[in-house]
Design a protein around this motif. Structure first.
Motif, PDB file in Angstrom:
ATOM      1  N   VAL A  72      27.850   8.154  -2.836  1.00  0.00           N
ATOM      2  CA  VAL A  72      28.805   7.398  -2.025  1.00  0.00           C
ATOM      3  C   VAL A  72      29.301   8.311  -0.912  1.00  0.00           C
ATOM      4  O   VAL A  72      29.965   9.319  -1.170  1.00  0.00           O
ATOM      5  N   GLY A  73      28.969   7.973   0.325  1.00  0.00           N
ATOM      6  CA  GLY A  73      29.442   8.738   1.471  1.00  0.00           C
ATOM      7  C   GLY A  73      30.827   8.252   1.866  1.00  0.00           C
ATOM      8  O   GLY A  73      30.974   7.191   2.463  1.00  0.00           O
ATOM      9  N   ALA A  74      31.842   9.035   1.519  1.00  0.00           N
ATOM     10  CA  ALA A  74      33.225   8.712   1.849  1.00  0.00           C
ATOM     11  C   ALA A  74      33.818   9.863   2.649  1.00  0.00           C
ATOM     12  O   ALA A  74      34.975  10.248   2.464  1.00  0.00           O
ATOM     13  N   ASP A  75      32.998  10.418   3.541  1.00  0.00           N
ATOM     14  CA  ASP A  75      33.354  11.655   4.228  1.00  0.00           C
ATOM     15  C   ASP A  75      33.866  11.448   5.643  1.00  0.00           C
ATOM     16  O   ASP A  75      33.735  12.324   6.497  1.00  0.00           O
ATOM     17  N   GLY A  76      34.453  10.308   5.912  1.00  0.00           N
ATOM     18  CA  GLY A  76      35.259  10.152   7.098  1.00  0.00           C
ATOM     19  C   GLY A  76      34.532   9.856   8.391  1.00  0.00           C
ATOM     20  O   GLY A  76      33.330   9.566   8.428  1.00  0.00           O
ATOM     21  N   ILE A  77      35.274   9.936   9.465  1.00  0.00           N
ATOM     22  CA  ILE A  77      34.795   9.524  10.778  1.00  0.00           C
ATOM     23  C   ILE A  77      33.565  10.315  11.200  1.00  0.00           C
ATOM     24  O   ILE A  77      32.611   9.759  11.751  1.00  0.00           O
ATOM     25  N   ARG A  78      33.567  11.607  10.968  1.00  0.00           N
ATOM     26  CA  ARG A  78      32.424  12.457  11.337  1.00  0.00           C
ATOM     27  C   ARG A  78      31.481  12.632  10.149  1.00  0.00           C
ATOM     28  O   ARG A  78      31.032  13.720   9.833  1.00  0.00           O
ATOM     29  N   SER A  79      31.148  11.562   9.513  1.00  0.00           N
ATOM     30  CA  SER A  79      30.404  11.572   8.259  1.00  0.00           C
ATOM     31  C   SER A  79      29.027  12.221   8.382  1.00  0.00           C
ATOM     32  O   SER A  79      28.175  11.782   9.152  1.00  0.00           O
ATOM     33  N   GLY A  80      28.804  13.244   7.575  1.00  0.00           N
ATOM     34  CA  GLY A  80      27.475  13.827   7.493  1.00  0.00           C
ATOM     35  C   GLY A  80      26.508  12.933   6.748  1.00  0.00           C
ATOM     36  O   GLY A  80      25.305  12.930   7.035  1.00  0.00           O
ATOM     37  N   VAL A  81      27.034  12.151   5.787  1.00  0.00           N
ATOM     38  CA  VAL A  81      26.167  11.216   5.052  1.00  0.00           C
ATOM     39  C   VAL A  81      25.664  10.133   6.004  1.00  0.00           C
ATOM     40  O   VAL A  81      24.483   9.780   5.994  1.00  0.00           O
ATOM     41  N   ARG A  82      26.557   9.603   6.839  1.00  0.00           N
ATOM     42  CA  ARG A  82      26.129   8.584   7.807  1.00  0.00           C
ATOM     43  C   ARG A  82      25.072   9.149   8.755  1.00  0.00           C
ATOM     44  O   ARG A  82      24.073   8.487   9.064  1.00  0.00           O
ATOM     45  N   ALA A  83      25.276  10.368   9.215  1.00  0.00           N
ATOM     46  CA  ALA A  83      24.322  10.986  10.125  1.00  0.00           C
ATOM     47  C   ALA A  83      22.964  11.172   9.468  1.00  0.00           C
ATOM     48  O   ALA A  83      21.919  11.052  10.123  1.00  0.00           O
ATOM     49  N   ALA A  84      22.959  11.467   8.162  1.00  0.00           N
ATOM     50  CA  ALA A  84      21.691  11.619   7.448  1.00  0.00           C
ATOM     51  C   ALA A  84      20.970  10.281   7.296  1.00  0.00           C
ATOM     52  O   ALA A  84      19.736  10.208   7.393  1.00  0.00           O
ATOM     53  N   LEU A  85      21.727   9.211   7.061  1.00  0.00           N
ATOM     54  CA  LEU A  85      21.115   7.893   6.896  1.00  0.00           C
ATOM     55  C   LEU A  85      20.677   7.295   8.226  1.00  0.00           C
ATOM     56  O   LEU A  85      19.627   6.646   8.312  1.00  0.00           O
ATOM     57  N   PHE A  86      21.493   7.493   9.262  1.00  0.00           N
ATOM     58  CA  PHE A  86      21.245   6.862  10.564  1.00  0.00           C
ATOM     59  C   PHE A  86      21.376   7.908  11.679  1.00  0.00           C
ATOM     60  O   PHE A  86      22.343   7.894  12.453  1.00  0.00           O
ATOM     61  N   PRO A  87      20.416   8.832  11.756  1.00  0.00           N
ATOM     62  CA  PRO A  87      20.554   9.965  12.683  1.00  0.00           C
ATOM     63  C   PRO A  87      20.601   9.562  14.153  1.00  0.00           C
ATOM     64  O   PRO A  87      21.131  10.321  14.972  1.00  0.00           O
ATOM     65  N   ARG A  88      20.080   8.422  14.506  1.00  0.00           N
ATOM     66  CA  ARG A  88      20.070   8.019  15.914  1.00  0.00           C
ATOM     67  C   ARG A  88      21.232   7.098  16.285  1.00  0.00           C
ATOM     68  O   ARG A  88      21.357   6.698  17.446  1.00  0.00           O
ATOM     69  N   HIS A  89      22.046   6.763  15.324  1.00  0.00           N
ATOM     70  CA  HIS A  89      23.138   5.829  15.611  1.00  0.00           C
ATOM     71  C   HIS A  89      24.265   6.543  16.353  1.00  0.00           C
ATOM     72  O   HIS A  89      24.607   7.685  16.035  1.00  0.00           O
ATOM     73  N   PRO A  90      24.900   5.869  17.349  1.00  0.00           N
ATOM     74  CA  PRO A  90      26.003   6.508  18.080  1.00  0.00           C
ATOM     75  C   PRO A  90      27.175   6.854  17.164  1.00  0.00           C
ATOM     76  O   PRO A  90      27.519   6.097  16.251  1.00  0.00           O
TER      77      PRO A  90
END
Length: 403
Positions: free
Chosen positions: A155-173
């Motif tokens: 569960v990626g609950a690591d906030g606005i600058r989420s590293g988990v989000r970046a790993a899942l969607f590296p090209r997303h703004p």
């Protein structure tokens, strides 16, 4: 049978709620937090009826209500003190099934933390998602300084600058700057009483609200360049911007120490994510849908995310279908709220005299037409109902009852 293991990255409100909800539905849970303690960043948090009902699902709703101060009536004002709109707490409670409650963020964190085993939370532990896993296949992998952890769910609950989000969607703004910054304080109550209020000025606002413990939770917002900070200290900046506003604003500012003033720029997810999941990994809270605080729904939506996630993600569920169902439930709702909060923030940032005068006139007219018109802005938000399955407090067997 081996218990399914969930790793939650981040111990904010969304992460801890997700951990408690998953734990109570039968998961083994590990929470990884890079900060050395769970001391929350923030002063107070307002919980609307929607998040209170979500907390009811995991048996914590009444405990939260017991910690909250009675808010009573209040409203919206101008910097001179003129009332633009009055709020009716009884009308709000009748419309949405309960009142808005306010409590220290630290009290909510402590309550959530108490719902987990002592060893479940690891502070001072950085975490990097190195493999999102494959639903129905390989497990996800999270890298920590003490070694890799394999997980059936991350569960990626690591906030606005989420590293988990970046790993899942590296090209997303990344979330974009909203154009304004915020300040938050906890202060002793002034000698003269006052009504709970939010005051809108030219490109700025201030809110003052009493809490049950006798302190005041106050927040401010103002248009400013991204990254700007006071040349001296943030208390002095608040006095420059709000020191001549109506009672009790100056008294509250004077009562706090400079180091007690929290300041953060506001960012929002302008471009929605294509999904809130990938493989064995999901996103909750700001990591999924960062929003402006102008509707007071950031933490509330994170709590909703957590309970909906646990509802779908039973340990025995088909994980691929469960993750897709979680995204399908949460994406449309949170995207709509992000956009609505952005519209309200644009109204707050109006600074020309004619625009501010027109805004004040519209607010005043809406109030004269009755509280229902004012409250209508929260229809579809504060009246949300959680999934009907609940988890008995203190159990891990996923015993379910109908509320």
């Amino acid at each position: 049978m081996t218990t399914s293991h969930a790793v939650v990255i981040g111990s904010g409100i969304g992460g801890l709620t997700a951990a408690v909800a998953l734990y109570r539905s039968g998961w083994e849970v590990t929470v990884l937090e890079r900060s050395p303690s769970l001391e929350p960043i923030g002063a107070g948090i307002s919980l609307a009826p929607n998040s209170q009902r979500a907390l009811d699902v995991i048996g914590l709703g009444d405990a939260v209500r017991d910690l909250a101060g009675w808010q009573g009536d209040g409203g919206m004002r101008t910097p001179s003190g003129r009332w633009l709109a009055r709020t009716d707490s009884a009308a709000a409670a009748a419309r949405f099934g309960g009142p808005l409650v306010l409590l220290p963020r630290s009290a909510l964190v402590e309550l959530l933390r108490a719902g987990l085993p002592g060893a479940a939370v690891r502070t001072g532990t950085s975490a990097l998602l190195v493999d999102a896993g494959h639903a129905g296949g390989r497990r996800a992998v999270v890298r920590t300084p003490s070694g890799d952890i394999e997980a059936d769910l991350v569960v990626g609950a690591d906030g606005i600058r989420s590293g988990v989000r970046a790993a899942l969607f590296p090209r997303h703004p990344e979330p974009s700057y909203s154009g304004f910054t915020t300040w938050r304080v906890l202060a002793p109550a002034p000698e003269r009483p006052f009504a709970s209020h939010e005051t809108w000025g030219r490109g700025s606002l201030w809110g003052s609200h009493p809490m049950k413990d006798g302190r005041i939770y106050a927040y401010a917002a103002a248009t400013a360049p991204a990254g700007a900070r006071a040349a001296d200290d943030e208390k002095a900046e608040l006095l420059r911007r709000f020191g001549d506003w109506h009672h009790p604003v100056p008294e509250i500012i004077e009562a706090v120490e400079p180091g007690q003033v929290l300041r953060h720029d506001v960012h929002q997810m302008t471009v929605p994510l294509p999904a809130f999941h990938g493989g064995r990994t999901v996103l909750v809270g700001d990591a999924a849908h960062a929003m402006a605080p102008t509707l007071g729904q950031g933490g509330n939506q994170a709590i909703e995310d957590a309970v909906v996630l646990a509802h779908h993600m039973a340990p025995e569920a088909d994980q691929r279908a469960a993750a897709a169902a979680y995204s399908a439930d949460r994406q449309p709702r949170t995207t709509a709220i992000v956009r609505k909060a952005a519209r309200v923030s644009r109204m707050m940032q109006l600074s020309s005299r004619p625009a501010v005068t027109l805004r004040a006139g519209l607010m005043s007219a809406a109030s004269r037409l009755g509280p229902g018109l004012v409250l209508r802005a929260f229809d579809g938000i504060a009246d949300w109902e959680p999934p009907r399955r609940t988890y008995a407090a203190g159990t891990r067997e996923g015993q379910r009852t109908r509320p």
